[in-house]
Design a protein around this motif. Sequence first.
Motif, PDB file in Angstrom:
ATOM      1  N   VAL A   1       0.830  -1.202   0.000  1.00 46.04           N
ATOM      2  CA  VAL A   1       0.000   0.000   0.000  1.00 46.04           C
ATOM      3  C   VAL A   1       0.868   1.257   0.000  1.00 46.04           C
ATOM      4  CG1 VAL A   1      -1.678   1.342   1.335  1.00 46.04           C
ATOM      5  CG2 VAL A   1      -1.965  -1.126   1.098  1.00 46.04           C
ATOM      6  N   LEU A   2       1.903   1.285   0.846  1.00 48.03           N
ATOM      7  CA  LEU A   2       2.776   2.456   0.917  1.00 48.03           C
ATOM      8  C   LEU A   2       3.495   2.700  -0.414  1.00 48.03           C
ATOM      9  CD1 LEU A   2       4.380   2.127   4.479  1.00 48.03           C
ATOM     10  CD2 LEU A   2       2.405   3.490   3.775  1.00 48.03           C
ATOM     11  N   ASP A   3       3.949   1.627  -1.054  1.00 46.92           N
ATOM     12  CA  ASP A   3       4.623   1.777  -2.360  1.00 46.92           C
ATOM     13  C   ASP A   3       3.664   2.329  -3.407  1.00 46.92           C
ATOM     14  OD1 ASP A   3       7.026   0.906  -1.386  1.00 46.92           O
ATOM     15  OD2 ASP A   3       6.813  -1.167  -2.110  1.00 46.92           O
ATOM     16  N   TYR A   4       2.423   1.849  -3.380  1.00 50.15           N
ATOM     17  CA  TYR A   4       1.429   2.346  -4.339  1.00 50.15           C
ATOM     18  C   TYR A   4       1.194   3.839  -4.134  1.00 50.15           C
ATOM     19  CZ  TYR A   4      -2.951   2.997  -6.842  1.00 50.15           C
ATOM     20  OH  TYR A   4      -3.918   3.472  -7.710  1.00 50.15           O
TER      21      TYR A   4
ATOM     22  N   LYS B   1      -8.389  -1.771  -3.340  1.00 49.60           N
ATOM     23  CA  LYS B   1      -8.851  -2.521  -4.516  1.00 49.60           C
ATOM     24  C   LYS B   1      -7.757  -2.600  -5.575  1.00 49.60           C
ATOM     25  CE  LYS B   1     -12.661  -2.705  -7.853  1.00 49.60           C
ATOM     26  NZ  LYS B   1     -13.906  -2.051  -8.331  1.00 49.60           N
ATOM     27  N   GLU B   2      -7.080  -1.471  -5.809  1.00 43.24           N
ATOM     28  CA  GLU B   2      -6.020  -1.423  -6.833  1.00 43.24           C
ATOM     29  C   GLU B   2      -4.854  -2.335  -6.465  1.00 43.24           C
ATOM     30  OE1 GLU B   2      -5.730   0.230  -9.760  1.00 43.24           O
ATOM     31  OE2 GLU B   2      -7.782   1.010  -9.655  1.00 43.24           O
ATOM     32  N   THR B   3      -4.536  -2.428  -5.187  1.00 41.70           N
ATOM     33  CA  THR B   3      -3.390  -3.228  -4.747  1.00 41.70           C
ATOM     34  C   THR B   3      -3.776  -4.649  -4.354  1.00 41.70           C
ATOM     35  OG1 THR B   3      -3.671  -2.362  -2.489  1.00 41.70           O
ATOM     36  CG2 THR B   3      -2.115  -1.203  -3.926  1.00 41.70           C
ATOM     37  N   GLU B   4      -5.075  -4.965  -4.463  1.00 41.74           N
ATOM     38  CA  GLU B   4      -5.598  -6.294  -4.127  1.00 41.74           C
ATOM     39  C   GLU B   4      -5.312  -6.654  -2.662  1.00 41.74           C
ATOM     40  OE1 GLU B   4      -4.118  -9.061  -7.007  1.00 41.74           O
ATOM     41  OE2 GLU B   4      -5.356  -8.252  -8.611  1.00 41.74           O
ATOM     42  N   VAL B   5      -5.388  -5.631  -1.821  1.00 47.45           N
ATOM     43  CA  VAL B   5      -5.232  -5.800  -0.378  1.00 47.45           C
ATOM     44  C   VAL B   5      -6.624  -5.874   0.242  1.00 47.45           C
ATOM     45  CG1 VAL B   5      -4.613  -4.497   1.709  1.00 47.45           C
ATOM     46  CG2 VAL B   5      -2.952  -4.756  -0.130  1.00 47.45           C
ATOM     47  N   HIS B   6      -6.783  -6.654   1.294  1.00 44.00           N
ATOM     48  CA  HIS B   6      -8.076  -6.777   1.975  1.00 44.00           C
ATOM     49  C   HIS B   6      -8.604  -5.376   2.300  1.00 44.00           C
ATOM     50  CE1 HIS B   6     -11.099  -7.902   4.932  1.00 44.00           C
ATOM     51  NE2 HIS B   6     -10.918  -9.167   4.626  1.00 44.00           N
ATOM     52  N   ASP B   7      -9.838  -5.100   1.874  1.00 47.45           N
ATOM     53  CA  ASP B   7     -10.402  -3.748   2.006  1.00 47.45           C
ATOM     54  C   ASP B   7     -10.492  -3.316   3.468  1.00 47.45           C
ATOM     55  OD1 ASP B   7     -11.619  -1.374   1.000  1.00 47.45           O
ATOM     56  OD2 ASP B   7     -13.546  -2.139   1.679  1.00 47.45           O
ATOM     57  N   LYS B   8      -9.967  -2.124   3.736  1.00 48.46           N
ATOM     58  CA  LYS B   8      -9.974  -1.605   5.108  1.00 48.46           C
ATOM     59  C   LYS B   8     -10.219  -0.100   5.104  1.00 48.46           C
ATOM     60  CE  LYS B   8      -6.175  -4.087   5.885  1.00 48.46           C
ATOM     61  NZ  LYS B   8      -6.319  -5.431   5.365  1.00 48.46           N
ATOM     62  N   SER B   9     -10.702   0.395   6.249  1.00 47.53           N
ATOM     63  CA  SER B   9     -11.024   1.813   6.385  1.00 47.53           C
ATOM     64  C   SER B   9      -9.816   2.601   6.866  1.00 47.53           C
ATOM     65  CB  SER B   9     -12.167   1.990   7.392  1.00 47.53           C
ATOM     66  OG  SER B   9     -11.716   1.625   8.696  1.00 47.53           O
TER      67      SER B   9
END
Length: 376
Positions: A187-190, A307-315
């Motif tokens: 996420v941080l890299d994105y 969604k873009e990084t295919e990481v489990h959706d979180k707030s």
Amino acid sequence: MSKRKELLEKHPCKIWEGKNGCWYTYLPDGKGGRILKKRKLKTDLENDIVKCLSQQADNPTVADIFHEWIDSRLETKEISKASFDRYSVDFRRFFSVFGEREIKGITELDVEEFMLKSISDFSLTAKSFGNLRILVYGIFKRAKKKKLISFSITEVVNDLEISRNAFTKVKKDECSEVFMQDELPVVLDYLKDNLDIVNLGLLLMFVTGVRVGELVAIKPEDVEGNVIHICRTESHYKDKETGKDVYAIKDTPKTAAGIRNVIVPTDYIWILHKIKQMNPSGEFLFMRDGSRIRAYTVRLRLHRVCKETEVHDKSTHKARKTYASILLSAGVDTSIVISLMGHTDISCTEQYYHRNRKDIAAKTVLLNSIPEFQSH
């Protein structure tokens, strides 16, 4: 006559003359709705209004007392408009039937049965039951002060016998509560590869643990070096007259402990410089096209990034939980953790924010390193 005039002024509905010469208004039907009242003479209609409102004043409903209580707290600024809206939503949810009961006819047993039944009727968690309890306290303490009831609501609630098993348990996987060890770098890299003012805000949240409402309320003068002074937050509520959403800046944070200094790690100070380049003269740190970025924009962006990084959706709140979990897992002194988080004690941080961020593989390595679990 003065009492009559006062009651007529309090009448919430319009009084009008129809084309047939008769006079009309709406009066409560005693069931939470209203009925159309018609009289040939305006004086007769006013008599009906005065009689109805007099009866209400002598024996108001639970809903009447709730509105008195919450309006009073808003007027004296004991609660914010956002809290006012939240209490109103909870009242409509829990008191749709019980709220129409006349307060003088309610007994201690009625209150007890209402609260216990609500646990099962609404599948309440311990936390949501706490929200119900706040309203019950407010309503019946005000009723006691007005001498409409004789019992103590504090004693009634304290005497309730409720097993913790009665509450609905919400089981959540760790991966839905925090950004796991293998997710956070992705996420941080994105965010770093797609820098704009909103993504810079998300980066700042991950490395400081600020709430999203606090983030969008930061002003340039709050920043000194790598320290950000948190002293205000965004408040969201609906305008009572227009019904439109209002996003205002409140000159106090969520709690008194929320007034604090957060520290941007040295390797991430570049975020502050980049923000200043993108928004060199704005009133707030996070602005776009001359307008302050609102908290919901940041929230929506993080969902899109997941969604873009295919990481489990979180707030965005899970970013804050992640920050707290990193600090606690790194063994940072608890007094430092609570000051950075804006909490009053470590128990809140430990109970609601500390999560295990290791994946199965990392946990396996950890267990394999324990001598007692090694075969010789």
